[in-house]
Design a protein around this motif. Structure first.
Motif, PDB file in Angstrom:
ATOM      1  N   LYS A 177       0.792  -1.196  -0.054  1.00  0.00           N
ATOM      2  CA  LYS A 177       0.009  -0.051  -0.095  1.00  0.00           C
ATOM      3  C   LYS A 177       0.695   1.252   0.114  1.00  0.00           C
ATOM      4  CE  LYS A 177      -4.038  -1.880   2.152  1.00  0.00           C
ATOM      5  NZ  LYS A 177      -4.889  -2.044   3.319  1.00  0.00           N
ATOM      6  N   ILE A 178       2.066   1.327   0.686  1.00  0.00           N
ATOM      7  CA  ILE A 178       2.784   2.643   0.619  1.00  0.00           C
ATOM      8  C   ILE A 178       3.848   2.579  -0.449  1.00  0.00           C
ATOM      9  CG2 ILE A 178       4.489   3.881   2.319  1.00  0.00           C
ATOM     10  CD1 ILE A 178       1.464   3.420   3.507  1.00  0.00           C
ATOM     11  N   THR A 201       2.966   3.775  13.450  1.00  0.00           N
ATOM     12  CA  THR A 201       3.219   5.347  13.269  1.00  0.00           C
ATOM     13  C   THR A 201       3.692   5.910  11.928  1.00  0.00           C
ATOM     14  OG1 THR A 201       3.628   5.537  15.516  1.00  0.00           O
ATOM     15  CG2 THR A 201       4.264   7.321  14.051  1.00  0.00           C
ATOM     16  N   LEU A 202       4.639   5.002  11.526  1.00  0.00           N
ATOM     17  CA  LEU A 202       5.110   5.331   9.948  1.00  0.00           C
ATOM     18  C   LEU A 202       3.883   5.285   8.877  1.00  0.00           C
ATOM     19  CD1 LEU A 202       8.824   3.755  10.253  1.00  0.00           C
ATOM     20  CD2 LEU A 202       8.111   6.183  10.513  1.00  0.00           C
ATOM     21  N   VAL A 203       3.188   4.145   9.155  1.00  0.00           N
ATOM     22  CA  VAL A 203       2.082   3.895   8.000  1.00  0.00           C
ATOM     23  C   VAL A 203       1.068   5.102   8.177  1.00  0.00           C
ATOM     24  CG1 VAL A 203       0.003   2.510   7.535  1.00  0.00           C
ATOM     25  CG2 VAL A 203       2.445   1.335   8.083  1.00  0.00           C
ATOM     26  N   ASN A 204       0.668   5.389   9.408  1.00  0.00           N
ATOM     27  CA  ASN A 204      -0.182   6.528   9.664  1.00  0.00           C
ATOM     28  C   ASN A 204       0.253   7.684   9.083  1.00  0.00           C
ATOM     29  OD1 ASN A 204      -2.076   4.851  10.811  1.00  0.00           O
ATOM     30  ND2 ASN A 204      -1.544   5.470  12.953  1.00  0.00           N
ATOM     31  N   ILE A 205       1.516   8.250   9.209  1.00  0.00           N
ATOM     32  CA  ILE A 205       2.078   9.440   8.579  1.00  0.00           C
ATOM     33  C   ILE A 205       2.131   9.406   7.055  1.00  0.00           C
ATOM     34  CG2 ILE A 205       4.203  10.707   8.376  1.00  0.00           C
ATOM     35  CD1 ILE A 205       4.670   9.779  11.224  1.00  0.00           C
ATOM     36  N   GLU A 224       0.203   7.588   5.003  1.00  0.00           N
ATOM     37  CA  GLU A 224      -1.034   7.502   4.371  1.00  0.00           C
ATOM     38  C   GLU A 224      -1.977   8.723   4.800  1.00  0.00           C
ATOM     39  OE1 GLU A 224      -2.773   3.953   6.103  1.00  0.00           O
ATOM     40  OE2 GLU A 224      -2.242   2.743   4.355  1.00  0.00           O
ATOM     41  N   ALA A 225      -1.553   9.925   5.654  1.00  0.00           N
ATOM     42  CA  ALA A 225      -2.330  10.876   6.056  1.00  0.00           C
ATOM     43  C   ALA A 225      -2.422  11.848   4.719  1.00  0.00           C
ATOM     44  CB  ALA A 225      -1.651  11.819   7.154  1.00  0.00           C
ATOM     45  N   PRO A 226      -3.339  12.403   4.485  1.00  0.00           N
ATOM     46  CA  PRO A 226      -3.470  13.254   3.091  1.00  0.00           C
ATOM     47  C   PRO A 226      -3.142  14.522   3.381  1.00  0.00           C
ATOM     48  CG  PRO A 226      -5.844  13.017   4.237  1.00  0.00           C
ATOM     49  CD  PRO A 226      -4.937  12.067   5.254  1.00  0.00           C
ATOM     50  N   GLU A 227      -2.925  15.049   4.757  1.00  0.00           N
ATOM     51  CA  GLU A 227      -2.402  16.495   4.923  1.00  0.00           C
ATOM     52  C   GLU A 227      -0.719  16.475   4.764  1.00  0.00           C
ATOM     53  OE1 GLU A 227      -2.876  14.278   8.840  1.00  0.00           O
ATOM     54  OE2 GLU A 227      -4.163  14.754   7.411  1.00  0.00           O
ATOM     55  N   ASP A 228      -0.335  17.541   4.879  1.00  0.00           N
ATOM     56  CA  ASP A 228       1.142  17.951   4.897  1.00  0.00           C
ATOM     57  C   ASP A 228       1.822  17.058   6.008  1.00  0.00           C
ATOM     58  OD1 ASP A 228       3.578  18.959   4.216  1.00  0.00           O
ATOM     59  OD2 ASP A 228       3.408  20.393   5.786  1.00  0.00           O
ATOM     60  N   LYS A 229       2.817  16.107   5.326  1.00  0.00           N
ATOM     61  CA  LYS A 229       3.493  15.119   6.025  1.00  0.00           C
ATOM     62  C   LYS A 229       4.754  15.767   6.892  1.00  0.00           C
ATOM     63  CE  LYS A 229       2.357  11.449   2.970  1.00  0.00           C
ATOM     64  NZ  LYS A 229       1.124  11.924   2.936  1.00  0.00           N
ATOM     65  N   HIS A 230       5.176  17.064   6.280  1.00  0.00           N
ATOM     66  CA  HIS A 230       6.433  17.551   6.751  1.00  0.00           C
ATOM     67  C   HIS A 230       6.200  18.081   8.380  1.00  0.00           C
ATOM     68  CE1 HIS A 230       8.906  16.698   3.835  1.00  0.00           C
ATOM     69  NE2 HIS A 230       8.309  17.238   2.814  1.00  0.00           N
ATOM     70  N   ASP A 276       0.216  18.246  -7.663  1.00  0.00           N
ATOM     71  CA  ASP A 276      -1.039  18.010  -7.881  1.00  0.00           C
ATOM     72  C   ASP A 276      -1.725  17.677  -6.703  1.00  0.00           C
ATOM     73  OD1 ASP A 276      -0.306  15.639  -8.394  1.00  0.00           O
ATOM     74  OD2 ASP A 276      -1.542  15.690 -10.443  1.00  0.00           O
ATOM     75  N   GLY A 277      -0.819  16.841  -5.887  1.00  0.00           N
ATOM     76  CA  GLY A 277      -1.316  16.083  -4.585  1.00  0.00           C
ATOM     77  C   GLY A 277      -1.316  14.835  -4.914  1.00  0.00           C
ATOM     78  N   SER A 278      -0.977  14.218  -6.217  1.00  0.00           N
ATOM     79  CA  SER A 278      -1.041  12.985  -6.316  1.00  0.00           C
ATOM     80  C   SER A 278       0.333  12.244  -6.099  1.00  0.00           C
ATOM     81  CB  SER A 278      -1.423  12.557  -7.942  1.00  0.00           C
ATOM     82  OG  SER A 278      -0.333  13.183  -8.604  1.00  0.00           O
ATOM     83  N   SER A 279       0.496  10.898  -5.897  1.00  0.00           N
ATOM     84  CA  SER A 279       1.484  10.343  -5.289  1.00  0.00           C
ATOM     85  C   SER A 279       2.528  10.234  -6.883  1.00  0.00           C
ATOM     86  CB  SER A 279       1.445   8.823  -4.933  1.00  0.00           C
ATOM     87  OG  SER A 279       0.610   8.995  -3.702  1.00  0.00           O
ATOM     88  N   PHE A 280       3.523   9.822  -6.744  1.00  0.00           N
ATOM     89  CA  PHE A 280       4.600   9.766  -7.391  1.00  0.00           C
ATOM     90  C   PHE A 280       4.185   8.697  -8.669  1.00  0.00           C
ATOM     91  CE2 PHE A 280       8.271   7.270  -9.261  1.00  0.00           C
ATOM     92  CZ  PHE A 280       8.800   8.075 -10.129  1.00  0.00           C
ATOM     93  N   ASN A 281       3.902   7.624  -8.130  1.00  0.00           N
ATOM     94  CA  ASN A 281       3.502   6.351  -8.886  1.00  0.00           C
ATOM     95  C   ASN A 281       2.215   6.129  -9.065  1.00  0.00           C
ATOM     96  OD1 ASN A 281       4.587   4.317 -10.735  1.00  0.00           O
ATOM     97  ND2 ASN A 281       4.746   2.801  -8.878  1.00  0.00           N
ATOM     98  N   GLN A 282       1.344   6.992  -8.770  1.00  0.00           N
ATOM     99  CA  GLN A 282      -0.232   6.784  -8.581  1.00  0.00           C
ATOM    100  C   GLN A 282      -0.867   6.333 -10.009  1.00  0.00           C
ATOM    101  OE1 GLN A 282      -2.255  10.033  -7.038  1.00  0.00           O
ATOM    102  NE2 GLN A 282      -4.242   8.731  -6.576  1.00  0.00           N
ATOM    103  N   SER A 283      -0.461   6.625 -11.003  1.00  0.00           N
ATOM    104  CA  SER A 283      -0.805   6.325 -12.114  1.00  0.00           C
ATOM    105  C   SER A 283      -0.444   4.995 -12.971  1.00  0.00           C
ATOM    106  CB  SER A 283      -0.891   7.531 -13.221  1.00  0.00           C
ATOM    107  OG  SER A 283       0.353   7.721 -13.804  1.00  0.00           O
ATOM    108  N   ASN A 284       0.868   4.685 -12.164  1.00  0.00           N
ATOM    109  CA  ASN A 284       1.130   3.442 -12.827  1.00  0.00           C
ATOM    110  C   ASN A 284       0.580   2.299 -12.276  1.00  0.00           C
ATOM    111  OD1 ASN A 284       3.025   4.995 -14.460  1.00  0.00           O
ATOM    112  ND2 ASN A 284       4.532   5.082 -12.940  1.00  0.00           N
ATOM    113  N   PHE A 285       0.750   1.133 -13.054  1.00  0.00           N
ATOM    114  CA  PHE A 285       0.265  -0.306 -12.304  1.00  0.00           C
ATOM    115  C   PHE A 285       1.361  -0.847 -11.628  1.00  0.00           C
ATOM    116  CE2 PHE A 285       0.172  -4.911 -12.908  1.00  0.00           C
ATOM    117  CZ  PHE A 285      -1.129  -4.963 -12.415  1.00  0.00           C
ATOM    118  N   SER A 286       1.046  -1.512 -10.561  1.00  0.00           N
ATOM    119  CA  SER A 286       2.243  -1.897  -9.730  1.00  0.00           C
ATOM    120  C   SER A 286       1.962  -3.585  -9.510  1.00  0.00           C
ATOM    121  CB  SER A 286       2.473  -1.456  -8.499  1.00  0.00           C
ATOM    122  OG  SER A 286       3.619  -1.911  -7.579  1.00  0.00           O
TER     123      SER A 286
END
Length: 135
Positions: free
Chosen positions: A25-26, A70-74, A76-82, A114-124
């Protein structure tokens, strides 16, 4: 004499589930399949039998579970991770202290502008299937 409490099979299963969460998932949303395959070869988040022995106490297994969760929650959180950078680093250090290889910094998990993940559009091949068909 020192008394220690052993971890339970449920805790060991939870650690395995959290590691699988990273790989299914990550990682697929931030890295290519080639990179994830390299992580497997480098034994990122791998619990070897020697490490399993080291993590067999109640205290260490809880530390691993709490750090991974904790790492997973950070991540997966949609808000600013920094704003969680210090917390992320602290939990990575805990894993390193327990000899669990996690060579990442929060900057490795950046989103596009644009808020999307780096590899969001690619099939994995590592990502969980959204549906299942019986063939």
């Amino acid at each position: 004499m020192k008394v220690v409490f052993a971890s339970t099979p449920t805790q060991e299963e939870r650690i395995d589930e959290l590691i699988q969460t990273f790989y299914s998932k990550i990682f697929p949303f931030y890295f290519s399949d080639k990179e994830i395959n390299k992580f497997e070869r480098l034994k990122v988040l791998t619990i070897t039998p020697d490490k399993a022995q080291q993590l067999s106490t109640l205290k260490t297994s809880y530390q691993v579970i709490a750090s991974l969760q904790t790492l997973v929650n950070i991540l997966e959180a949609p808000e600013d991770k920094h704003k969680y950078k210090h917390l992320f680093s602290k939990n990575v250090r805990i894993l390193e202290d327990l000899d669990i290889f996690f060579p990442f910094d929060l900057d490795n998990f950046k989103r596009n502008e644009d808020g999307s993940s780096f590899n969001q559009s690619n099939f994995s091949m590592y990502a969980e299937a959204t549906n299942q068909y019986l063939v």
